[in-house]
Design an enzyme around this catalytic site. Structure first.
Site, PDB file in Angstrom:
ATOM      1  N   THR A  15       1.339  -6.287   1.351  1.00 13.02           N
ATOM      2  CA  THR A  15       1.970  -6.997   0.252  1.00 13.02           C
ATOM      3  C   THR A  15       3.319  -6.332   0.032  1.00 13.02           C
ATOM      4  O   THR A  15       3.396  -5.108  -0.037  1.00 13.02           O
ATOM      5  CB  THR A  15       1.120  -6.893  -1.035  1.00 13.02           C
TER       6      THR A  15
ATOM      7  N   ASP B  48      -6.796  -6.029  -0.152  1.00 13.38           N
ATOM      8  CA  ASP B  48      -7.323  -7.290  -0.655  1.00 13.38           C
ATOM      9  C   ASP B  48      -7.595  -8.285   0.467  1.00 13.38           C
ATOM     10  O   ASP B  48      -7.846  -9.459   0.219  1.00 13.38           O
ATOM     11  CB  ASP B  48      -6.360  -7.900  -1.675  1.00 13.38           C
TER      12      ASP B  48
ATOM     13  N   GLU C 176       2.972  -7.649 -11.664  1.00 13.22           N
ATOM     14  CA  GLU C 176       2.893  -7.322 -10.243  1.00 13.22           C
ATOM     15  C   GLU C 176       3.182  -5.851  -9.962  1.00 13.22           C
ATOM     16  O   GLU C 176       2.616  -5.268  -9.040  1.00 13.22           O
ATOM     17  CB  GLU C 176       3.902  -8.169  -9.471  1.00 13.22           C
TER      18      GLU C 176
END
Length: 278
Positions: free
Chosen positions: A85, A80, A62
């Site tokens: 995020t 995305d 990640e």
């Protein structure tokens, strides 16, 4: 290399399909050994040291780092379609888990620096929009990340939505620490649920190919079927099409028959090499 993954969540851990065997029965299946041998009970992924290993493994994929505790402050839009995020497990403004996190943080600490963004987070949920968030939100997220209460809130939501459901299901399926990690990494990327490309869908696809240990199947055979089913799901989305976190990480451990996920561990993700020696 931060890749964001989940589909929009319409449900949380409760949608996971219960295995036919109980956790106790699975444990009994794992304890089976030839007559005259003594088998020490394996340590699960919920052991504190194993859990830290799991977090390092996830962080390598990640965040390109084993230092998962440095990721509380992480926040970025990686384009995305899921908005921001952020945090130790990639909470997203567009998929509901970031909203859940900030609500939980506010329950623990009313009036915190992120509480004022709750109306905006509710509005952008399900979209990639930054409306009402933006640079001010990013700055306040970094500020909140220094707060141990916010860190605990991130840990709590990681466990509630991802870690505990994955580990519990894996134990019910008769899997040891490696299989528990395979489930956890999958639910982090694909989210809980029963859709074909969700964790539940991947598990169902694997069970069509092989019996779980709790059903009397071979652990290695089942895990390989699960990882192959996961790769199929990963390739359905461009952002996940690099399957190295399976090919050069989890399959490496499986091929070495390291079912207890014991160090030393050596693996690669996206071409970068990592090691956990103890």
């Amino acid at each position: 290399m931060r890749l964001k993954h989940r589909t929009v969540r319409i449900a949380l851990a409760a949608v996971l399909v219960a295995a036919p065997a109980t956790v106790a029965a699975a444990g009994a299946a794992q304890a089976a050994a030839p007559a005259g041998t003594v088998r020490v009970a394996a340590v699960g992924l919920d052991d504190p040291h194993k859990k830290d290993i799991a977090m390092q493994l996830v962080s390598s994929a990640e965040n390109s780092s084993l230092d998962w505790k440095a990721q509380y402050k992480y926040i970025e839009d990686i384009k995305d379609g899921r908005g921001y995020t952020a945090g130790i497990i990639g909470f997203c403004s567009g998929t509901g888990d970031m909203l859940d996190l900030v609500e939980h943080y506010t329950d623990l600490k009313p009036g915190n620096v992120l509480a004022k963004y709750l109306p905006a987070l509710r509005k952008v949920n399900g979209t990639e929009s930054h409306a009402g968030l933006g640079s001010a939100f990013e700055k306040d997220w970094a500020t909140a990340a220094k707060d141990t209460v916010f860190q605990q809130a991130q840990n709590d939501e990681r466990d509630r939505v991802y870690f505990n459901p994955a580990v519990n299901q894996a134990k019910a399926d008769g899997l040891r620490a490696l299989g528990q990690f395979a489930y956890y990494d999958a639910i982090v990327m694909h989210g809980p649920g029963d859709g074909a490309d969700s964790f539940g869908g991947i598990r169902k696809a694997a069970l069509k190919k092989a019996k779980s240990p709790a059903q009397g199947g071979d652990e290695a055979t089942y895990l390989k079927a699960f990882l192959e089913a996961r790769k199929v799901a990963m390739k359905h989305e461009e952002a996940h099409s690099d399957t190295s976190r399976v090919d050069t990480e989890q399959l490496v451990f499986l091929n070495a028959k390291n079912f207890d996920l014991n160090p030393p561990l050596k693996w690669k993700v996206y071409g970068d090499s990592y090691a956990i020696n103890s």
